[in-house]
Write a protein that holds these residues in place. Structure first.
Motif, PDB file in Angstrom:
ATOM      1  N   SER A  14     -20.420-105.168  87.662  1.00  0.00           N
ATOM      2  CA  SER A  14     -19.764-105.132  86.344  1.00  0.00           C
ATOM      3  C   SER A  14     -19.910-103.768  85.699  1.00  0.00           C
ATOM      4  O   SER A  14     -20.681-102.927  86.156  1.00  0.00           O
ATOM      5  N   ASN A  15     -19.156-103.527  84.582  1.00  0.00           N
ATOM      6  CA  ASN A  15     -19.240-102.270  83.823  1.00  0.00           C
ATOM      7  C   ASN A  15     -20.602-102.129  83.169  1.00  0.00           C
ATOM      8  O   ASN A  15     -21.295-103.119  82.870  1.00  0.00           O
ATOM      9  N   SER A  16     -20.983-100.814  82.877  1.00  0.00           N
ATOM     10  CA  SER A  16     -22.253-100.522  82.223  1.00  0.00           C
ATOM     11  C   SER A  16     -22.079 -99.270  81.372  1.00  0.00           C
ATOM     12  O   SER A  16     -20.967 -98.721  81.279  1.00  0.00           O
ATOM     13  N   SER A  17     -23.143 -98.800  80.735  1.00  0.00           N
ATOM     14  CA  SER A  17     -23.095 -97.596  79.879  1.00  0.00           C
ATOM     15  C   SER A  17     -24.327 -96.734  80.124  1.00  0.00           C
ATOM     16  O   SER A  17     -25.338 -97.196  80.649  1.00  0.00           O
ATOM     17  N   TYR A  18     -24.183 -95.483  79.696  1.00  0.00           N
ATOM     18  CA  TYR A  18     -25.269 -94.507  79.896  1.00  0.00           C
ATOM     19  C   TYR A  18     -25.194 -93.487  78.762  1.00  0.00           C
ATOM     20  O   TYR A  18     -24.109 -93.034  78.378  1.00  0.00           O
ATOM     21  N   THR A  19     -26.340 -93.116  78.200  1.00  0.00           N
ATOM     22  CA  THR A  19     -26.392 -92.212  77.047  1.00  0.00           C
ATOM     23  C   THR A  19     -27.076 -90.898  77.437  1.00  0.00           C
ATOM     24  O   THR A  19     -28.149 -90.898  78.034  1.00  0.00           O
ATOM     25  N   LEU A  20     -26.426 -89.796  77.052  1.00  0.00           N
ATOM     26  CA  LEU A  20     -27.000 -88.454  77.235  1.00  0.00           C
ATOM     27  C   LEU A  20     -27.508 -87.971  75.878  1.00  0.00           C
ATOM     28  O   LEU A  20     -26.724 -87.810  74.930  1.00  0.00           O
ATOM     29  N   GLU A  21     -28.820 -87.764  75.771  1.00  0.00           N
ATOM     30  CA  GLU A  21     -29.427 -87.316  74.515  1.00  0.00           C
ATOM     31  C   GLU A  21     -29.479 -85.785  74.459  1.00  0.00           C
ATOM     32  O   GLU A  21     -29.630 -85.117  75.468  1.00  0.00           O
ATOM     33  N   GLU A  22     -29.364 -85.254  73.242  1.00  0.00           N
ATOM     34  CA  GLU A  22     -29.542 -83.820  72.972  1.00  0.00           C
ATOM     35  C   GLU A  22     -28.732 -82.943  73.926  1.00  0.00           C
ATOM     36  O   GLU A  22     -29.255 -82.063  74.604  1.00  0.00           O
ATOM     37  N   VAL A  23     -27.456 -83.221  73.970  1.00  0.00           N
ATOM     38  CA  VAL A  23     -26.540 -82.393  74.758  1.00  0.00           C
ATOM     39  C   VAL A  23     -26.192 -81.156  73.936  1.00  0.00           C
ATOM     40  O   VAL A  23     -25.837 -81.258  72.752  1.00  0.00           O
ATOM     41  N   GLU A  24     -26.310 -79.999  74.513  1.00  0.00           N
ATOM     42  CA  GLU A  24     -26.042 -78.750  73.793  1.00  0.00           C
ATOM     43  C   GLU A  24     -24.600 -78.699  73.306  1.00  0.00           C
ATOM     44  O   GLU A  24     -23.662 -78.970  74.057  1.00  0.00           O
ATOM     45  N   LEU A  25     -24.445 -78.310  72.033  1.00  0.00           N
ATOM     46  CA  LEU A  25     -23.118 -78.156  71.440  1.00  0.00           C
ATOM     47  C   LEU A  25     -22.770 -76.678  71.404  1.00  0.00           C
ATOM     48  O   LEU A  25     -23.478 -75.873  70.792  1.00  0.00           O
ATOM     49  N   GLN A  26     -21.693 -76.323  72.073  1.00  0.00           N
ATOM     50  CA  GLN A  26     -21.226 -74.941  72.123  1.00  0.00           C
ATOM     51  C   GLN A  26     -20.165 -74.730  71.056  1.00  0.00           C
ATOM     52  O   GLN A  26     -19.215 -75.503  70.965  1.00  0.00           O
ATOM     53  N   VAL A  27     -20.330 -73.686  70.219  1.00  0.00           N
ATOM     54  CA  VAL A  27     -19.328 -73.355  69.203  1.00  0.00           C
ATOM     55  C   VAL A  27     -18.637 -72.073  69.640  1.00  0.00           C
ATOM     56  O   VAL A  27     -19.278 -71.027  69.773  1.00  0.00           O
ATOM     57  N   ASN A  28     -17.346 -72.162  69.867  1.00  0.00           N
ATOM     58  CA  ASN A  28     -16.549 -70.999  70.260  1.00  0.00           C
ATOM     59  C   ASN A  28     -15.887 -70.407  69.026  1.00  0.00           C
ATOM     60  O   ASN A  28     -15.153 -71.110  68.314  1.00  0.00           O
ATOM     61  N   TYR A  29     -16.170 -69.116  68.743  1.00  0.00           N
ATOM     62  CA  TYR A  29     -15.610 -68.465  67.555  1.00  0.00           C
ATOM     63  C   TYR A  29     -15.413 -66.987  67.847  1.00  0.00           C
ATOM     64  O   TYR A  29     -15.828 -66.482  68.891  1.00  0.00           O
ATOM     65  N   ASN A  30     -14.789 -66.289  66.927  1.00  0.00           N
ATOM     66  CA  ASN A  30     -14.496 -64.863  67.074  1.00  0.00           C
ATOM     67  C   ASN A  30     -15.776 -64.067  66.797  1.00  0.00           C
ATOM     68  O   ASN A  30     -16.084 -63.754  65.652  1.00  0.00           O
ATOM     69  N   GLU A  31     -16.497 -63.745  67.857  1.00  0.00           N
ATOM     70  CA  GLU A  31     -17.783 -63.076  67.700  1.00  0.00           C
ATOM     71  C   GLU A  31     -17.647 -61.611  67.311  1.00  0.00           C
ATOM     72  O   GLU A  31     -18.647 -60.982  66.961  1.00  0.00           O
ATOM     73  N   ASP A  32     -16.457 -61.048  67.389  1.00  0.00           N
ATOM     74  CA  ASP A  32     -16.250 -59.659  66.978  1.00  0.00           C
ATOM     75  C   ASP A  32     -16.190 -59.521  65.462  1.00  0.00           C
ATOM     76  O   ASP A  32     -16.419 -58.428  64.939  1.00  0.00           O
ATOM     77  N   GLU A  33     -15.870 -60.634  64.771  1.00  0.00           N
ATOM     78  CA  GLU A  33     -15.696 -60.559  63.320  1.00  0.00           C
ATOM     79  C   GLU A  33     -16.682 -61.412  62.542  1.00  0.00           C
ATOM     80  O   GLU A  33     -16.937 -61.139  61.368  1.00  0.00           O
ATOM     81  N   PHE A  34     -17.226 -62.450  63.181  1.00  0.00           N
ATOM     82  CA  PHE A  34     -18.052 -63.397  62.441  1.00  0.00           C
ATOM     83  C   PHE A  34     -19.373 -63.671  63.144  1.00  0.00           C
ATOM     84  O   PHE A  34     -19.526 -63.414  64.339  1.00  0.00           O
ATOM     85  N   VAL A  35     -20.318 -64.213  62.347  1.00  0.00           N
ATOM     86  CA  VAL A  35     -21.594 -64.714  62.855  1.00  0.00           C
ATOM     87  C   VAL A  35     -21.682 -66.186  62.495  1.00  0.00           C
ATOM     88  O   VAL A  35     -21.353 -66.583  61.369  1.00  0.00           O
ATOM     89  N   LEU A  36     -22.105 -67.009  63.457  1.00  0.00           N
ATOM     90  CA  LEU A  36     -22.283 -68.448  63.218  1.00  0.00           C
ATOM     91  C   LEU A  36     -23.630 -68.636  62.531  1.00  0.00           C
ATOM     92  O   LEU A  36     -24.685 -68.462  63.142  1.00  0.00           O
ATOM     93  N   THR A  37     -23.610 -68.980  61.235  1.00  0.00           N
ATOM     94  CA  THR A  37     -24.847 -69.099  60.470  1.00  0.00           C
ATOM     95  C   THR A  37     -25.336 -70.531  60.357  1.00  0.00           C
ATOM     96  O   THR A  37     -26.498 -70.758  59.997  1.00  0.00           O
ATOM     97  N   ASP A  38     -24.467 -71.528  60.646  1.00  0.00           N
ATOM     98  CA  ASP A  38     -24.917 -72.922  60.566  1.00  0.00           C
ATOM     99  C   ASP A  38     -24.055 -73.776  61.487  1.00  0.00           C
ATOM    100  O   ASP A  38     -22.825 -73.682  61.457  1.00  0.00           O
TER     101      ASP A  38
END
Length: 412
Positions: A42-66
């Motif tokens: 039968s079907n089942s489920s699986y959880t991945l904890e603390e998966v890294e979140l990648q933020v793609n942004y214009n690094e030439d003009e901005f800094v990711l502060t939060d």
């Protein structure tokens, strides 16, 4: 048993059953409603904890502060698909696409890719609050902190550090950049007995003295810290060699500078009163001129500063002046050693002084002395040279260059 494993039919039967089981595991969902020799999974489920979140942004003009650093991924599907995912761990990515966003705070949808199509994927949370700030660059002077300066070699002096470049640039978000107070490098002077020169990393600090995790451009600077040995400023003694051309006389000799700094061990420096070994050849001078003379480093010293001096030589037409009844003095006597002039040797002599008119006019009889030195002579009747002490730029002559004396030495 060896005969059984060597049988081709036995190997073929085993391979058939392994292939049948793999086929059933992959296709168990499609075979679930059909007759099968294998049980339905039968079907089942699986959880991945603390998966890294990648933020793609214009690094030439901005800094990711939060932005959140991790999210939770919930996977659901057949047990075989989940088992295959856990076993193979395919490359996947969870990200926010902020490449088109401008400065400010934004709520962006969290996206993903790279998961098997057989699995259902859900992200918690589904959106992320991110903040972008415009990049700014500020320049800060580099401060040099010298440590262990009390531990340099005895007698040595630590000079002012020289930094290249003198400023570094720090690039970061406008708000974070406002926290920067200083840029520093640290130079350890422990045991230094000469100039310290090297490349040192730059550290960024806030007003509370806490180091900030920021990079500078450049990250390393060149620092030169002069460390000087014991030294002493002493006058230079010029030795004159050769003779001026006939008809000329020295009016004045002036040194620039007149004193030089000699560096060396403490015991050498303490006993040094003047610096000799500098010679000027008068035979090469036929008019007033300036001569550049190198300063030799005397034995026992490390160096001399400056390495050369200028000698201004002023010459004029030579005149002469007759001096009569000049006392002739005996020098070099002691309790055991005495001398008297022989009867034919007058105690008063006539002397001719040669120099420029100005030098001769300024000289008086008290400015010079005629003498005979017996310090190196043995007992007996002797004929010793008449010598003179007087102004340096005036020379003296007598009709008889030697004096007749009788020397008594009771120590012999």
């Amino acid at each position: 048993m060896d005969r059984l494993f060597n049988s081709h039919w036995f190997v073929r039967v085993i391979a058939f059953f392994v292939a049948l089981m793999l086929f059933a595991m992959v296709n168990q969902d499609n075979l679930g409603n059909q007759p099968s020799v294998l049980p339905t999974i039968s079907n089942s489920s699986y959880t991945l904890e603390e998966v890294e979140l990648q933020v793609n942004y214009n690094e030439d003009e901005f800094v990711l502060t939060d932005a959140p650093s991790t999210v939770q991924i919930n996977l659901s599907g057949s047990r075989s698909a989940l088992a295959y995912f856990q076993m193979m761990r395919p490359a996947y990515e969870v990200f926010v696409d902020a490449t088109e966003l401008e400065e400010g705070t934004h709520r962006a949808q969290i996206q993903y890719r790279g998961f098997p199509s057989e699995l259902s994927v859900s992200v918690t949370p589904t959106t992320a609050n991110i903040e972008l700030q415009e990049i700014q660059t500020s320049s800060f002077p580099v401060q040099v902190d010298l440590i262990n300066t009390d531990n340099v070699e005895e007698g040595y002096t630590v000079g002012t550090p020289i930094v290249t470049p003198i400023n570094v640039d720090v690039t970061n978000a406008r708000e974070w950049l406002s926290y920067v107070e200083s840029a520093k490098v640290f130079v350890d002077m422990d045991g230094a007995d000469g100039t310290v020169e090297d490349e040192y990393p730059v550290h960024i600090y806030n007003s509370d003295g806490l180091e900030l995790e920021m990079d500078s451009n450049p990250n390393f600077v060149s620092v030169r810290v002069p460390v000087t040995s014991p030294n002493k400023m002493v006058p230079v003694n010029i030795k004159r060699t050769g003779k001026l051309k006939a008809g000329l006389s020295i009016e004045n000799i002036e040194l620039e500078p007149g004193d030089v700094t000699v560096y060396g061990p403490s015991d050498y420096i303490e006993n040094l009163e003047s610096l000799g070994g500098v010679e000027i050849d008068l035979s090469k001078i036929d008019e007033s001129t300036t001569v550049e003379l190198e300063i030799p480093v005397p034995e026992g010293a490390e160096r001399v500063e400056p390495e050369s001096i200028s000698v201004d030589v002023t010459v004029g037409e030579e005149e002469e002046r007759e001096l009569s009844s000049v006392p002739l003095t005996i020098m070099g006597t002691s309790d055991d050693k005495t001398a008297v002039f022989q009867t034919e040797q007058p105690a008063l002599i006539n002397v001719t002084a040669f120099g420029t008119e100005d030098q001769l006019n300024r000289m008086s009889t008290s400015d010079f002395q005629a003498y005979v030195d017996i310090s190196e002579a043995s007992a007996g009747n002797k004929e010793l040279p008449i010598e003179f002490n007087g102004p340096q730029n005036i020379r003296f002559e007598t009709e008889d260059s030697d004096a007749l004396l009788t020397i008594t030495d009771e120590s012999e």
